[in-house]
Design a protein around this motif. Sequence first.
Motif, PDB file in Angstrom:
ATOM      1  N   LEU A  89     -34.634   8.032   2.097  1.00 18.33           N
ATOM      2  CA  LEU A  89     -35.168   6.730   1.713  1.00 18.33           C
ATOM      3  C   LEU A  89     -35.716   6.809   0.297  1.00 18.33           C
ATOM      4  CD1 LEU A  89     -37.164   5.701   4.914  1.00 18.33           C
ATOM      5  CD2 LEU A  89     -35.082   4.657   4.045  1.00 18.33           C
ATOM      6  N   SER A  90     -35.584   5.722  -0.437  1.00 18.01           N
ATOM      7  CA  SER A  90     -36.156   5.708  -1.787  1.00 18.01           C
ATOM      8  C   SER A  90     -37.621   5.300  -1.712  1.00 18.01           C
ATOM      9  CB  SER A  90     -35.362   4.757  -2.682  1.00 18.01           C
ATOM     10  OG  SER A  90     -35.536   3.436  -2.232  1.00 18.01           O
ATOM     11  N   ALA A  91     -38.277   5.345  -2.839  1.00 16.07           N
ATOM     12  CA  ALA A  91     -39.729   5.154  -2.889  1.00 16.07           C
ATOM     13  C   ALA A  91     -40.179   3.811  -2.317  1.00 16.07           C
ATOM     14  CB  ALA A  91     -40.213   5.315  -4.316  1.00 16.07           C
ATOM     15  N   GLY A  92     -39.440   2.768  -2.486  1.00 17.65           N
ATOM     16  CA  GLY A  92     -39.875   1.456  -2.031  1.00 17.65           C
ATOM     17  C   GLY A  92     -39.429   1.066  -0.636  1.00 17.65           C
ATOM     18  N   GLU A  93     -38.757   1.933   0.081  1.00 20.20           N
ATOM     19  CA  GLU A  93     -38.158   1.549   1.356  1.00 20.20           C
ATOM     20  C   GLU A  93     -38.915   2.069   2.581  1.00 20.20           C
ATOM     21  OE1 GLU A  93     -33.458   1.413   0.320  1.00 20.20           O
ATOM     22  OE2 GLU A  93     -34.318   3.377   0.727  1.00 20.20           O
ATOM     23  N   GLY A  94     -40.138   2.506   2.436  1.00 19.26           N
ATOM     24  CA  GLY A  94     -40.766   3.208   3.540  1.00 19.26           C
ATOM     25  C   GLY A  94     -41.560   2.410   4.539  1.00 19.26           C
ATOM     26  N   GLY A  95     -41.868   1.136   4.324  1.00 17.50           N
ATOM     27  CA  GLY A  95     -42.802   0.443   5.188  1.00 17.50           C
ATOM     28  C   GLY A  95     -42.214  -0.309   6.356  1.00 17.50           C
ATOM     29  N   PHE A  96     -41.017  -0.020   6.774  1.00 16.72           N
ATOM     30  CA  PHE A  96     -40.374  -0.816   7.814  1.00 16.72           C
ATOM     31  C   PHE A  96     -40.696  -0.360   9.231  1.00 16.72           C
ATOM     32  CE2 PHE A  96     -37.526   2.504   6.442  1.00 16.72           C
ATOM     33  CZ  PHE A  96     -37.123   3.073   7.632  1.00 16.72           C
ATOM     34  N   ILE A  97     -41.243   0.842   9.412  1.00 15.97           N
ATOM     35  CA  ILE A  97     -41.566   1.361  10.738  1.00 15.97           C
ATOM     36  C   ILE A  97     -42.761   2.304  10.593  1.00 15.97           C
ATOM     37  CG2 ILE A  97     -39.946   3.302  10.603  1.00 15.97           C
ATOM     38  CD1 ILE A  97     -39.345   2.820  13.601  1.00 15.97           C
ATOM     39  N   THR A  98     -43.616   2.312  11.597  1.00 12.58           N
ATOM     40  CA  THR A  98     -44.801   3.167  11.520  1.00 12.58           C
ATOM     41  C   THR A  98     -44.491   4.551  12.079  1.00 12.58           C
ATOM     42  OG1 THR A  98     -45.622   2.539  13.706  1.00 12.58           O
ATOM     43  CG2 THR A  98     -46.307   1.161  11.821  1.00 12.58           C
TER      44      THR A  98
END
Length: 129
Positions: A89-98
């Motif tokens: 994942l790139s830096a901005g793609e991480g907030g979709f799942i906890t």
Amino acid sequence: MLTIEFPLPIPRTRPRPLAVPATSAPTGRPPRLARLLALAHHLDGLVRTRTAKNYRELAELGHVSPARLSQILVLLNLAPALQEYILFLSAGEGGFITEAELRNIAREPRWDIQVACFAERTGPGPIPR
């Protein structure tokens, strides 16, 4: 035969370099889930190569509880396709799942069900296979 002559303008400026180099490195930190998964692989490798005696020793060295270390290591049970998807994942793609949701998915023993649960929680988009 009719000939028409006219001078072509010659540019007198030097070409400017591109603002962004062609081989730019990724910027920003990787998402937290990717860092935790990479940490889980690293810690597991330390125990497998006998660099660390056991996971309890690693927990003490990292100043975390054995329970927290166990939570991190459960991510190793994810399907390989999901692990690859998360690690890249790139830096901005991480907030979709906890992390808690991902740990719940990792507790499912069947990889095909893991992928389906992951796709259900993350919504439309590229689903790893």
